[in-house]
Design an enzyme around this catalytic site. Structure first.
Site, PDB file in Angstrom:
ATOM      1  N   LYS A  71       0.864  -1.183   0.000  1.00 39.01           N
ATOM      2  CA  LYS A  71       0.000   0.000   0.000  1.00 39.01           C
ATOM      3  C   LYS A  71       0.899   1.231   0.000  1.00 39.01           C
ATOM      4  O   LYS A  71       1.678   1.451   0.922  1.00 39.01           O
ATOM      5  CB  LYS A  71      -0.917   0.008   1.227  1.00 39.01           C
ATOM      6  CG  LYS A  71      -1.869   1.201   1.268  1.00 39.01           C
ATOM      7  CD  LYS A  71      -2.779   1.130   2.478  1.00 39.01           C
ATOM      8  CE  LYS A  71      -3.722   2.317   2.544  1.00 39.01           C
ATOM      9  NZ  LYS A  71      -4.603   2.259   3.730  1.00 39.01           N
TER      10      LYS A  71
ATOM     11  N   ARG B 262     -10.687  10.445   1.609  1.00 41.75           N
ATOM     12  CA  ARG B 262     -10.645  11.159   2.887  1.00 41.75           C
ATOM     13  C   ARG B 262     -11.901  11.969   3.114  1.00 41.75           C
ATOM     14  O   ARG B 262     -12.328  12.165   4.247  1.00 41.75           O
ATOM     15  CB  ARG B 262      -9.367  11.996   2.966  1.00 41.75           C
ATOM     16  CG  ARG B 262      -8.154  11.067   3.087  1.00 41.75           C
ATOM     17  CD  ARG B 262      -6.814  11.740   3.010  1.00 41.75           C
ATOM     18  NE  ARG B 262      -5.773  10.708   2.999  1.00 41.75           N
ATOM     19  CZ  ARG B 262      -4.510  10.927   2.694  1.00 41.75           C
ATOM     20  NH1 ARG B 262      -4.107  12.137   2.369  1.00 41.75           N
ATOM     21  NH2 ARG B 262      -3.643   9.928   2.698  1.00 41.75           N
TER      22      ARG B 262
ATOM     23  N   ARG C 152       1.201  10.049   5.741  1.00 42.17           N
ATOM     24  CA  ARG C 152       1.397   8.658   6.162  1.00 42.17           C
ATOM     25  C   ARG C 152       2.657   8.051   5.565  1.00 42.17           C
ATOM     26  O   ARG C 152       2.762   6.838   5.410  1.00 42.17           O
ATOM     27  CB  ARG C 152       0.157   7.841   5.777  1.00 42.17           C
ATOM     28  CG  ARG C 152      -1.096   8.325   6.492  1.00 42.17           C
ATOM     29  CD  ARG C 152      -2.322   7.555   6.072  1.00 42.17           C
ATOM     30  NE  ARG C 152      -3.470   7.965   6.889  1.00 42.17           N
ATOM     31  CZ  ARG C 152      -4.696   8.152   6.425  1.00 42.17           C
ATOM     32  NH1 ARG C 152      -4.950   7.990   5.148  1.00 42.17           N
ATOM     33  NH2 ARG C 152      -5.670   8.524   7.238  1.00 42.17           N
TER      34      ARG C 152
ATOM     35  N   GLU D 290       7.201  -6.614   0.967  1.00 42.34           N
ATOM     36  CA  GLU D 290       6.010  -6.519   1.823  1.00 42.34           C
ATOM     37  C   GLU D 290       5.040  -7.670   1.534  1.00 42.34           C
ATOM     38  O   GLU D 290       4.449  -8.245   2.448  1.00 42.34           O
ATOM     39  CB  GLU D 290       5.316  -5.176   1.614  1.00 42.34           C
ATOM     40  CG  GLU D 290       6.071  -3.977   2.181  1.00 42.34           C
ATOM     41  CD  GLU D 290       5.865  -3.806   3.681  1.00 42.34           C
ATOM     42  OE1 GLU D 290       5.292  -4.699   4.333  1.00 42.34           O
ATOM     43  OE2 GLU D 290       6.283  -2.756   4.208  1.00 42.34           O
TER      44      GLU D 290
ATOM     45  N   LYS E  33      -2.224  -1.578  -3.584  1.00 34.84           N
ATOM     46  CA  LYS E  33      -3.083  -0.397  -3.549  1.00 34.84           C
ATOM     47  C   LYS E  33      -2.208   0.850  -3.602  1.00 34.84           C
ATOM     48  O   LYS E  33      -1.236   0.943  -2.846  1.00 34.84           O
ATOM     49  CB  LYS E  33      -3.907  -0.408  -2.252  1.00 34.84           C
ATOM     50  CG  LYS E  33      -4.826   0.784  -2.068  1.00 34.84           C
ATOM     51  CD  LYS E  33      -5.560   0.711  -0.735  1.00 34.84           C
ATOM     52  CE  LYS E  33      -6.481   1.914  -0.545  1.00 34.84           C
ATOM     53  NZ  LYS E  33      -7.201   1.860   0.747  1.00 34.84           N
TER      54      LYS E  33
ATOM     55  N   SER F 111     -10.099   5.769  -4.793  1.00 35.29           N
ATOM     56  CA  SER F 111     -11.029   6.877  -5.009  1.00 35.29           C
ATOM     57  C   SER F 111     -10.545   7.876  -6.046  1.00 35.29           C
ATOM     58  O   SER F 111     -11.336   8.372  -6.856  1.00 35.29           O
ATOM     59  CB  SER F 111     -11.281   7.595  -3.683  1.00 35.29           C
ATOM     60  OG  SER F 111     -10.067   8.105  -3.142  1.00 35.29           O
TER      61      SER F 111
ATOM     62  N   TYR G  22     -15.221   0.990  -7.109  1.00 36.29           N
ATOM     63  CA  TYR G  22     -16.507   1.650  -6.866  1.00 36.29           C
ATOM     64  C   TYR G  22     -17.464   1.444  -8.031  1.00 36.29           C
ATOM     65  O   TYR G  22     -18.646   1.771  -7.911  1.00 36.29           O
ATOM     66  CB  TYR G  22     -16.280   3.136  -6.579  1.00 36.29           C
ATOM     67  CG  TYR G  22     -15.393   3.342  -5.371  1.00 36.29           C
ATOM     68  CD1 TYR G  22     -15.915   3.235  -4.076  1.00 36.29           C
ATOM     69  CD2 TYR G  22     -14.030   3.584  -5.502  1.00 36.29           C
ATOM     70  CE1 TYR G  22     -15.108   3.380  -2.967  1.00 36.29           C
ATOM     71  CE2 TYR G  22     -13.206   3.736  -4.395  1.00 36.29           C
ATOM     72  CZ  TYR G  22     -13.744   3.634  -3.130  1.00 36.29           C
ATOM     73  OH  TYR G  22     -12.938   3.769  -2.032  1.00 36.29           O
TER      74      TYR G  22
END
Length: 327
Positions: free
Chosen positions: A199, A209, A220, A236, A251, A277, A316
């Site tokens: 990610k 958000r 982050r 990872e 992601k 998004s 989505y």
């Protein structure tokens, strides 16, 4: 002099719709789609998300209707995100049995638990007043190991609520191992883990958000991956597999198709990708201006993710595509 013409005629397999259908290499199905859903606490009706046209924060009643539509369309599952009315530094609402995410999970399982894989986001960012994916130490830094303790408690709460798959999206070191041990120790070896393994600290999360009413302060980058790093993504993925993930995630999707292809080539467990998004919002915005053919762009974007190796895609557009493909 005689002109030389090609003997290899690749266009032969493209010359009609029937030929193109028959020669198609990537054939995604509705069952490979997962629909992310936002559920807002104390809401009597759906609330539109301005940066994601067509996506809403659901009330519990509208959630039921959307779940039944998803089941009828034959998609693979739903990923639930909670939008609470109250937040604190520890993200207490995440482990509260009466918190919105756990309530929504019980509703979803009761409504469509036999037809869809009900999945839940296991992360603190929606529930913390500082908006980070973990708890903070005295210096305001995200405390990895203290966050793992919260994740362990969240996992047990979500399992108790009925979640079939826990989406570990916080990117704390060791999160998969801690959650797997907690579930197994509580006799919940039946609950699966989706490790958000690769990610990235992406600019494409912006509309999300708004969707979860994030309170993020800062960024982050200390726990999500640097967008420049490909090999680290592979590391990872390997760690999450070794720690017991049943599925691993890349992601975002479209800007990281190389990372996704690497994961698909090496992972012994299914590899999923999240079309986030910002990817959704860009296509919707360009289409609204008449700059692109919306339906073709939507399908092409999702097919590209499957072509790169995804076994399933969170998008989505899951319902729209499933209903189109089922016609």
């Amino acid at each position: 002099m005689t002109a030389e013409f090609p003997t290899a005629r690749l266009r032969r397999l493209r010359q009609s719709p029937a030929w193109r259908r028959l020669a198609r290499e990537t054939r995604p199905q509705a069952a490979q789609l997962v629909l992310p859903l936002f559920v807002r606490e104390d809401s009597a009706e759906p609330v539109p998300i301005s940066s994601m046209p067509g996506v809403v924060q659901h009330s519990l009643d509208s959630l039921k209707a959307e779940l039944n539509r998803a089941a009828a369309a034959g998609i693979g599952g739903v990923m639930l995100f909670g939008v609470p009315t109250r937040k604190d530094a520890q993200g207490s609402g995440a482990t509260d049995p009466d918190g919105i995410l756990n309530v929504a999970t019980r509703v979803a399982v009761a409504e469509v638990g036999d037809a869809l894989v009900v999945q839940t986001d296991l992360c603190l960012d929606e529930f913390t007043d500082h908006g980070h994916c973990g708890v903070l130490d005295a210096q305001g830094r995200v405390d990895n190991d203290a966050s793992l303790e919260r994740y362990r408690d969240m996992a047990l709460a979500q399992a108790e609520a009925g979640s079939a798959l826990l989406g570990l999206s916080g990117m704390m070191d060791g999160q998969t191992a801690v959650v797997r041990a907690a579930l197994d120790g509580a006799g919940r070896s039946d609950v699966a883990i989706l490790g958000y393994a690769a990610k990235y600290a992406s600019a494409f999360y912006g509309p999300f958000r708004e969707a979860v009413q994030s309170s993020l302060e800062g960024d982050r980058r200390t726990y999500q991956l640097d967008p420049a790093n490909r090999r680290e993504g592979a590391r990872e993925v390997a760690f999450d597999v070794a720690e017991g993930a049943d599925v691993v995630m890349v992601k975002p999707a479209m800007s990281y198709l190389d990372v996704l292809a690497d994961a698909a080539a090496s992972s012994p467990v299914p590899v999923w990708a999240y079309q986030v998004s910002g990817e959704y919002a860009m296509i919707e915005a360009a289409a609204a201006h008449g700059w692109i053919d919306r339906d073709r762009a939507v399908e092409e974007s999702v097919v590209s993710i499957f072509r790169a190796g995804a076994d399933a895609v969170l998008t989505y557009w899951a319902l729209e595509l499933a209903e189109r493909w089922n016609r």
